[in-house]
Each structure stands twice: as C-alpha cells, then as structure tokens.
Motif scaffolding. Sequence first.
Motif, PDB file in Angstrom:
ATOM      1  N   THR A 203       3.251   5.702  -9.191  1.00  0.00           N
ATOM      2  CA  THR A 203       2.780   5.659  -8.082  1.00  0.00           C
ATOM      3  C   THR A 203       2.648   6.761  -6.796  1.00  0.00           C
ATOM      4  O   THR A 203       3.379   6.818  -7.379  1.00  0.00           O
ATOM      5  CB  THR A 203       4.832   5.020  -7.850  1.00  0.00           C
ATOM      6  OG1 THR A 203       5.317   4.826  -6.328  1.00  0.00           O
ATOM      7  CG2 THR A 203       5.668   6.067  -7.885  1.00  0.00           C
ATOM      8  N   ASP A 204       2.218   5.981  -6.146  1.00  0.00           N
ATOM      9  CA  ASP A 204       2.476   7.170  -4.791  1.00  0.00           C
ATOM     10  C   ASP A 204       3.929   7.878  -4.098  1.00  0.00           C
ATOM     11  O   ASP A 204       3.276   8.508  -3.175  1.00  0.00           O
ATOM     12  CB  ASP A 204       1.146   6.781  -3.725  1.00  0.00           C
ATOM     13  CG  ASP A 204      -0.308   6.215  -4.628  1.00  0.00           C
ATOM     14  OD1 ASP A 204      -0.384   6.688  -5.896  1.00  0.00           O
ATOM     15  OD2 ASP A 204      -0.916   5.089  -4.352  1.00  0.00           O
ATOM     16  N   ASP A 205       4.477   6.364  -4.230  1.00  0.00           N
ATOM     17  CA  ASP A 205       5.404   7.236  -3.470  1.00  0.00           C
ATOM     18  C   ASP A 205       6.860   7.255  -4.037  1.00  0.00           C
ATOM     19  O   ASP A 205       7.539   5.774  -3.828  1.00  0.00           O
ATOM     20  CB  ASP A 205       5.672   6.335  -2.315  1.00  0.00           C
ATOM     21  CG  ASP A 205       6.686   6.952  -0.814  1.00  0.00           C
ATOM     22  OD1 ASP A 205       7.410   7.706  -0.919  1.00  0.00           O
ATOM     23  OD2 ASP A 205       6.730   5.544  -0.145  1.00  0.00           O
ATOM     24  N   PRO A 206       6.918   8.370  -4.861  1.00  0.00           N
ATOM     25  CA  PRO A 206       8.513   8.010  -5.836  1.00  0.00           C
ATOM     26  C   PRO A 206       9.660   7.965  -5.088  1.00  0.00           C
ATOM     27  O   PRO A 206      10.360   7.457  -5.386  1.00  0.00           O
ATOM     28  CB  PRO A 206       8.350   9.184  -7.036  1.00  0.00           C
ATOM     29  CG  PRO A 206       6.896   9.469  -6.472  1.00  0.00           C
ATOM     30  CD  PRO A 206       6.481   9.129  -5.305  1.00  0.00           C
ATOM     31  N   THR A 207       9.572   8.349  -3.810  1.00  0.00           N
ATOM     32  CA  THR A 207      10.516   9.164  -3.213  1.00  0.00           C
ATOM     33  C   THR A 207      11.020   7.552  -2.028  1.00  0.00           C
ATOM     34  O   THR A 207      12.487   7.640  -2.282  1.00  0.00           O
ATOM     35  CB  THR A 207      10.167  10.332  -2.202  1.00  0.00           C
ATOM     36  OG1 THR A 207      10.367  11.508  -2.469  1.00  0.00           O
ATOM     37  CG2 THR A 207      11.521  10.140  -1.345  1.00  0.00           C
ATOM     38  N   GLY A 208      10.000   6.684  -1.603  1.00  0.00           N
ATOM     39  CA  GLY A 208      10.316   5.562  -1.013  1.00  0.00           C
ATOM     40  C   GLY A 208      10.905   4.542  -1.974  1.00  0.00           C
ATOM     41  O   GLY A 208      11.477   3.794  -1.230  1.00  0.00           O
ATOM     42  N   LEU A 209      10.133   4.710  -3.545  1.00  0.00           N
ATOM     43  CA  LEU A 209      11.029   3.736  -4.080  1.00  0.00           C
ATOM     44  C   LEU A 209      12.269   4.244  -4.578  1.00  0.00           C
ATOM     45  O   LEU A 209      13.022   2.835  -4.471  1.00  0.00           O
ATOM     46  CB  LEU A 209      10.557   4.198  -5.313  1.00  0.00           C
ATOM     47  CG  LEU A 209      10.249   3.042  -6.980  1.00  0.00           C
ATOM     48  CD1 LEU A 209      10.001   1.530  -6.612  1.00  0.00           C
ATOM     49  CD2 LEU A 209       9.552   3.449  -8.230  1.00  0.00           C
ATOM     50  N   PHE A 210      12.745   5.672  -4.964  1.00  0.00           N
ATOM     51  CA  PHE A 210      14.195   5.296  -4.930  1.00  0.00           C
ATOM     52  C   PHE A 210      14.859   5.110  -4.044  1.00  0.00           C
ATOM     53  O   PHE A 210      16.853   5.204  -3.928  1.00  0.00           O
ATOM     54  CB  PHE A 210      14.297   7.176  -5.572  1.00  0.00           C
ATOM     55  CG  PHE A 210      14.009   7.103  -7.320  1.00  0.00           C
ATOM     56  CD1 PHE A 210      14.581   6.876  -7.556  1.00  0.00           C
ATOM     57  CD2 PHE A 210      12.643   7.776  -7.595  1.00  0.00           C
ATOM     58  CE1 PHE A 210      14.259   6.653  -9.468  1.00  0.00           C
ATOM     59  CE2 PHE A 210      12.471   7.424  -8.697  1.00  0.00           C
ATOM     60  CZ  PHE A 210      12.809   7.110  -9.799  1.00  0.00           C
ATOM     61  N   SER A 211      14.350   5.369  -2.690  1.00  0.00           N
ATOM     62  CA  SER A 211      15.209   5.017  -2.227  1.00  0.00           C
ATOM     63  C   SER A 211      15.887   3.536  -1.144  1.00  0.00           C
ATOM     64  O   SER A 211      16.490   3.691  -0.619  1.00  0.00           O
ATOM     65  CB  SER A 211      14.315   5.973  -0.297  1.00  0.00           C
ATOM     66  OG  SER A 211      13.144   4.939  -0.022  1.00  0.00           O
ATOM     67  N   SER A 212      14.836   3.132  -1.817  1.00  0.00           N
ATOM     68  CA  SER A 212      14.795   1.621  -1.368  1.00  0.00           C
ATOM     69  C   SER A 212      16.491   0.889  -2.386  1.00  0.00           C
ATOM     70  O   SER A 212      17.430  -0.291  -2.433  1.00  0.00           O
ATOM     71  CB  SER A 212      14.340   0.730  -2.369  1.00  0.00           C
ATOM     72  OG  SER A 212      13.457   0.397  -3.384  1.00  0.00           O
ATOM     73  N   LEU A 213      16.920   2.083  -3.559  1.00  0.00           N
ATOM     74  CA  LEU A 213      18.370   2.143  -4.137  1.00  0.00           C
ATOM     75  C   LEU A 213      19.166   1.475  -3.038  1.00  0.00           C
ATOM     76  O   LEU A 213      20.180   1.215  -3.493  1.00  0.00           O
ATOM     77  CB  LEU A 213      18.131   2.987  -4.949  1.00  0.00           C
ATOM     78  CG  LEU A 213      17.588   3.165  -6.187  1.00  0.00           C
ATOM     79  CD1 LEU A 213      17.716   4.094  -7.113  1.00  0.00           C
ATOM     80  CD2 LEU A 213      18.323   0.963  -7.447  1.00  0.00           C
TER      81      LEU A 213
END
Length: 453
Positions: A203-213
């Motif tokens: 994924t290009d944006d792992p921070t954004g992915l985990f922030s959606s938690l």
Amino acid sequence: MTPVTPRCTEVVDVTATPAPGSPPQPRTDRPLGTAPAPTARRGPLAVLGPGLVLAATSVGAGDMVTSLAGAAGYGMALLWAILIGVVVKYALTEAVGRLYMATGRTVIAGLGSVGRWLPVAFFGFVLVIGLIYGAALSSVAALALSTLFPVLPVRPSAVAIALVSAAIVYVGRYTLFERVMSVFMLAKFLGMVVLAVVTLATTDDPTGLFSSLRPRLPEGDMVTVLALIGGVGGTAGIASYSYWVREKGWRDRSRLRVMRADSAVSYAVTFLFVLCTTVVGAGLLFGTGRTITGNEGLAALADPLGADLGSVARVLFLGTFFLVTLSALVGGFNALCYLLSDSLRTMRGVPDAEAEPHMAQHSRPFRLFLLYCVVAALAVTFLGRPVPLVLTYAAVGSLILPLLSGALLVLLNRRGVEPVYRNKITGNVLLSGSFVLFGVLAVVQLKETIGGA
C-alpha cells in the motif's frame, strides 16, 4: 435423540493393578459409545471440529461482499460492528450446543416444546431456502471459476459444482465431512491472510489505512452497520450446530468447556477472515470511488486487484473466492438436510430416542432432502434464478435467526434445565440483543422484499 442418561456405563479402573513404580491413575467413568474426554497431554484443541465446520459453512460470498463494501466506504472504521456481530453469533451458537447437551434434544425438537407450530414453520422456511440455496451458491462459485478460467461456461460449471458438492455430502460420514470442511476452512483462511499481508506490504499510504481504524458511526447509513453486524457468519449453520455436536459425541457436561472452546474458535477464525477481507478492501477501494455491488462486483474486483498487486494475487483472490463459496455450498447442503429431516421427524412425533434412523447422514430422509436440494439447484439454474424466488428466499431466511433467538431465551431459562446449562445474565443479554437485532433486520428485509415485488 439419545437420552442424556446413558443406558450402560463402562467403568475403567486402572488403579487396581498399576505398573511397578508408576503413580496411581484416576478412575474414569464414561458412557459407552462416546469419545473419551480430551487428555491434559493433548489439550482440548485436539478434539475441536464442529466449529471449523461451522466457520467453513458460514463464511460465504456474502461476508466478503459486505466487508469489502463497508471497507470501500469507511475503511476499517466499521470493524467494531463486525466484532459485535461475531459476539452475537457466538452467543447463539453456544446456546444451540448447550441446549443439546442439557436436554439431549436438537433445536428443532426444542422448538416443538415451545409451540407445536414452530417446527412446521421452520420446515417451511428451510424448504424455501433449499429451493434456491444450491443454485445461488453454485452460480457464484461458477462465476469465480469462469473469471479465473474464461474458457469455462458459467451455467454448466454451476451444474457441475452443485453435483460435486452434493456428492461430498452424500458419500461422507461425519468424520470425512469434518475433515473436508476443515481443509476448506484452512485453505481459504490462508489465502485471505496472504492477500491481506500483500496489501499491507504494497500500500502507498499505510498511515492512512491504519488511521481509518478509528471507530465511527455513519450518519444516515445504519442499514450498512446492521448488515455488517448481522451478515457475519451464517444462518442455517448456526441452527445445525447441534447436529455436528451430536455427531462428535459431546453429550454431557464434561464436554461443555470443549464445546464452548470449539464455537469460540469458529468465530475467532471468522473474525480474522473478515478482518483480512476488510484490510484488502480498505487498501484497494477506500478513497478510490470504487465499490462492490453483489457477487458480480466481487468477481470484477479481481482485475484491479491484479493490476495493483500482481497476477499471482489475482489468481489467489479468485481461488479464495471460489473456495469460500464452495465450502458454504457443501456445508449448507449438509445443514439444510439435517434441519429438514429433523423437522420432519419432529412433526411426525418420532421420539428423540429414535432420532438416529430418521436424521443421520446415511438415513433415507436426509438423502431424499439432499436430492431435493440438488434437483432444485439444477432447475433454478436453468430457469435463470427468477427474481420473485430470490426475494422470497431472502425474506424467509431473515426470519430464522429471530425465531431461533427467541426460542433459546425460553428453552434455556426453564426451571427443568440444570443450573450449569441454564442461561446466565450475559447469555440472556446477548440472546435478547440477538432477538432485537435480527428482528429489526428481518423487518428491513421484508420491507425491501415487498417494495421490490
């Protein structure tokens, strides 16, 4: 069903002549014909099985669609709803198994003690589900297979898949059936785990992915939340859990902890599977404007997934999609035939002590109902799954879980039930919540059915 009190007891006293130098061994009393309790050396996990059958049956294409659709719109913010769904379905399943161990009676026989009309209603519900279940799932499995191998036509593939699934149920005794379903569960679980790991790694944006938690409650979209909560796990599989527990030989309080561990493992695996599906959906769909609409959209996701993660990931996704649907079809055929044959037995007034000849996998009623499910699957497949039948199937299926929840609230609070099996406060709260939740979902489904008719 076989009475809880055993007709004869095998007594093994190994303390009478211990081997020289060995410590005395405990006395073991157990009914003849039942498997020995798990030993401390092997641990309870060595005897689990019905829960894996349930997980393989219950995790279907619908779970993938709802979790991917939720991830497309909200990332991983709705995992709390999935967790609630898992807890509620676990409470229902554990109560079904506990009812059998408390009374020696299946859930259908228990329904008959609440109201004589309930087994009749349940029989009608399951007949309608069996009418279209095979056609729906075999068509979805064929869709995944033809997407993977375009040379394969969908309709003949669906017919072949339905026949193979029925053959697995027909020829296999429970032990073989459990092994096959466990292999299905392991294969599709590993496939989705690998896809989730690859998604996280690329994924290009792992921070954004985990922030959606971060948990959130969507405004004006409570139907999606309710669908996620109610869509985790199955329907017929939960009602059939007592049959698989019976086949396993868990018939007394010494197996109560094992049964609870077994059903807990089932929903732990289910939650992890849906978690991985949510990760894949959030990584590929969240913020892109793409979404999933039905099984066709699920198959269509394979191409963008391959473009993002590579051709191997595309093949793995379609293979997992196929196994998810195939295992749900095989397990569903087995569950529906148990429910139908047991409902017929209960309506005919056959005593529980004589249940085995009327509802075992090798019994005539079981195999006749299996034939019914297969013939219905083939007929509906060639007719093209008419819309009114699909709507009726959806509406009828929505009524089973509130009916089951209400019956378990009554049956497991009776004074005649031993305290060890009776509902505690937590159980009553969860079953009451289940009754309300699935009742609301049933009303929503019925409104959609009436509106779409």
